[in-house]
Design a protein around this motif. Structure first.
Motif, PDB file in Angstrom:
ATOM      1  N   THR A  67       0.210  -0.816   0.082  1.00 16.84           N
ATOM      2  CA  THR A  67       0.000  -0.456   0.453  1.00 16.84           C
ATOM      3  C   THR A  67       0.886   1.263  -0.289  1.00 16.84           C
ATOM      4  O   THR A  67       1.868   1.771   0.634  1.00 16.84           O
ATOM      5  CB  THR A  67      -0.554   0.003   1.161  1.00 16.84           C
ATOM      6  N   ASN A  98      -4.809  -1.359   3.823  1.00 15.84           N
ATOM      7  CA  ASN A  98      -5.525  -0.157   3.735  1.00 15.84           C
ATOM      8  C   ASN A  98      -5.525   0.512   4.579  1.00 15.84           C
ATOM      9  O   ASN A  98      -6.015   1.396   4.971  1.00 15.84           O
ATOM     10  CB  ASN A  98      -6.475  -0.088   3.037  1.00 15.84           C
ATOM     11  N   THR A 135      -7.236   6.114   6.688  1.00 16.10           N
ATOM     12  CA  THR A 135      -7.821   4.864   6.260  1.00 16.10           C
ATOM     13  C   THR A 135      -9.078   5.455   4.800  1.00 16.10           C
ATOM     14  O   THR A 135      -8.637   6.977   4.841  1.00 16.10           O
ATOM     15  CB  THR A 135      -9.604   3.883   6.829  1.00 16.10           C
ATOM     16  N   SER A 136      -9.115   4.778   4.421  1.00 15.96           N
ATOM     17  CA  SER A 136     -10.225   5.542   2.847  1.00 15.96           C
ATOM     18  C   SER A 136     -11.539   6.031   2.914  1.00 15.96           C
ATOM     19  O   SER A 136     -11.351   7.004   2.870  1.00 15.96           O
ATOM     20  CB  SER A 136     -10.729   3.975   2.366  1.00 15.96           C
ATOM     21  N   LYS A 170      -9.086  10.746   5.969  1.00 17.78           N
ATOM     22  CA  LYS A 170      -8.849  10.953   5.402  1.00 17.78           C
ATOM     23  C   LYS A 170      -8.056  12.472   6.036  1.00 17.78           C
ATOM     24  O   LYS A 170      -8.417  13.004   7.361  1.00 17.78           O
ATOM     25  CB  LYS A 170      -8.524  11.323   4.124  1.00 17.78           C
ATOM     26  N   ASP A 211      -4.995   4.959  -4.990  1.00 15.89           N
ATOM     27  CA  ASP A 211      -5.139   3.741  -5.957  1.00 15.89           C
ATOM     28  C   ASP A 211      -4.616   2.586  -5.587  1.00 15.89           C
ATOM     29  O   ASP A 211      -4.771   1.518  -6.038  1.00 15.89           O
ATOM     30  CB  ASP A 211      -6.185   4.299  -6.801  1.00 15.89           C
TER      31      ASP A 211
END
Length: 307
Positions: A146, A234, A259-260, A263, A300
């Motif tokens: 990642t 991730n 995390t996704s 931010k 990504d």
């Protein structure tokens, strides 16, 4: 995926850098030896690297075409989907390369196992021939890593394999506003480190070592702090270095997991000399001065290391 050529990424040896600095090998030798340095060390390291590079080229010959490019050309080189990337050098070169190859498989070759740890360089030159044959047959494994992504409000983007540093480019206070998990405050600090899983045993760990040493000095009963992520998690970790409490700056946001869905947002309050650089390479940077806002999230694309 059909590979048509191998792109070999290398860096200049320390001897080559010395020759550039002093204009000739003789001048470089005179300077090192006049300071009681061991010039033979640089010569041996240089020769070992070129012996390994020669073995790499011989292994590729007859299997695929190849092209050698220097590290300095990475930001501008255009890779294609039919390129197989081979890095020969130190671990940091793998990290720097991964940001520019758009997820292409990377074979890490350790040219000098006596000197280089090779955490990201899992293969030796003698292994390469069989590795290439397996890759061509699509019989190989990938370790995904990642990466972190910094996106400025003017559209500029920078990736990090290990970590980002955000702050002043010298030993002065970094001033900015920071926003995370619904909180926002002004800060003055020694900058912010954002680490990936691959980088969590590097710069980030040294920050935790410092905190643990201070706790031990004061006989704290608190367990040792630290964070180690898997390389493919991730998640990212950020730490504010040496935050300063004052009438104009707070210290409530000092650590967090990105995390996704969560931010980190930072706005620069530094008129000049604000910077964002990745993976310890100060030449790989974005300016981060007043008016600049950066959002840090998970990239990504993944780095794909051939194991």
């Amino acid at each position: 995926m059909k590979f048509e050529r191998v792109i070999i990424i290398r860096d200049k040896t320390r001897l080559e850098q010395l020759i550039e600095r002093f204009n000739s090998k003789a001048q470089a030798k005179f300077y090192i030896e006049s300071s009681d340095g061991d010039f033979e060390f640089f010569e041996f390291e240089h020769n070992t690297f070129y012996e390994s590079l020669s073995k790499v080229k011989n292994s590729i010959n007859g299997i695929l075409k190849y092209k050698v490019i220097n590290r300095s050309f990475l930001p501008t080189y255009i890779f294609t989907e039919n390129d197989l990337v081979l890095v020969i050098g130190q671990d940091g070169l793998v990290a720097n390369t991964a940001k520019y190859v758009n997820g292409l498989p990377i074979i890490g070759i350790n040219p000098d196992i006596e000197r280089y740890d090779g955490i990201l360089l899992k293969h030796s030159p003698k292994d390469l021939n069989s590795i290439l044959k397996n890759v061509i047959k699509d019989s190989y494994e990938i370790k995904q890593v990642t990466m972190a992504k910094a996106t400025l409000n003017d559209g500029q983007v920078l990736l990090a394999f290990n970590d980002f540093y955000i702050g002043a480019d010298s030993h002065v206070s970094s001033r900015y506003s920071i926003e995370f998990n619904g909180q926002k405050e002004q800060q003055s600090s020694s900058g912010i480190i954002i680490s990936t899983g691959a980088g969590s045993t590097g710069w980030l760990s040294s920050i935790f070592n410092m905190a643990n040493n201070i706790s031990e000095y004061y006989n704290s009963d608190i367990n040792d702090c630290g964070t180690t992520l898997d390389w493919n998690d991730n998640k990212l970790v950020f730490v504010v270095r040496e935050p300063f409490m004052s009438k104009m700056s707070q210290t409530n946001i000092g650590y967090g997991i990105i995390t996704s869905n969560k931010k980190l947002k930072i706005e620069s309050n530094m008129p000049t000399k604000g910077i964002i650089f990745s993976d310890g390479v100060e030449s790989d940077f974005l300016n981060f001065n007043s008016g600049s806002i950066v959002e840090i999230g998970i990239a990504d694309e993944k780095a794909n290391l051939v194991i």
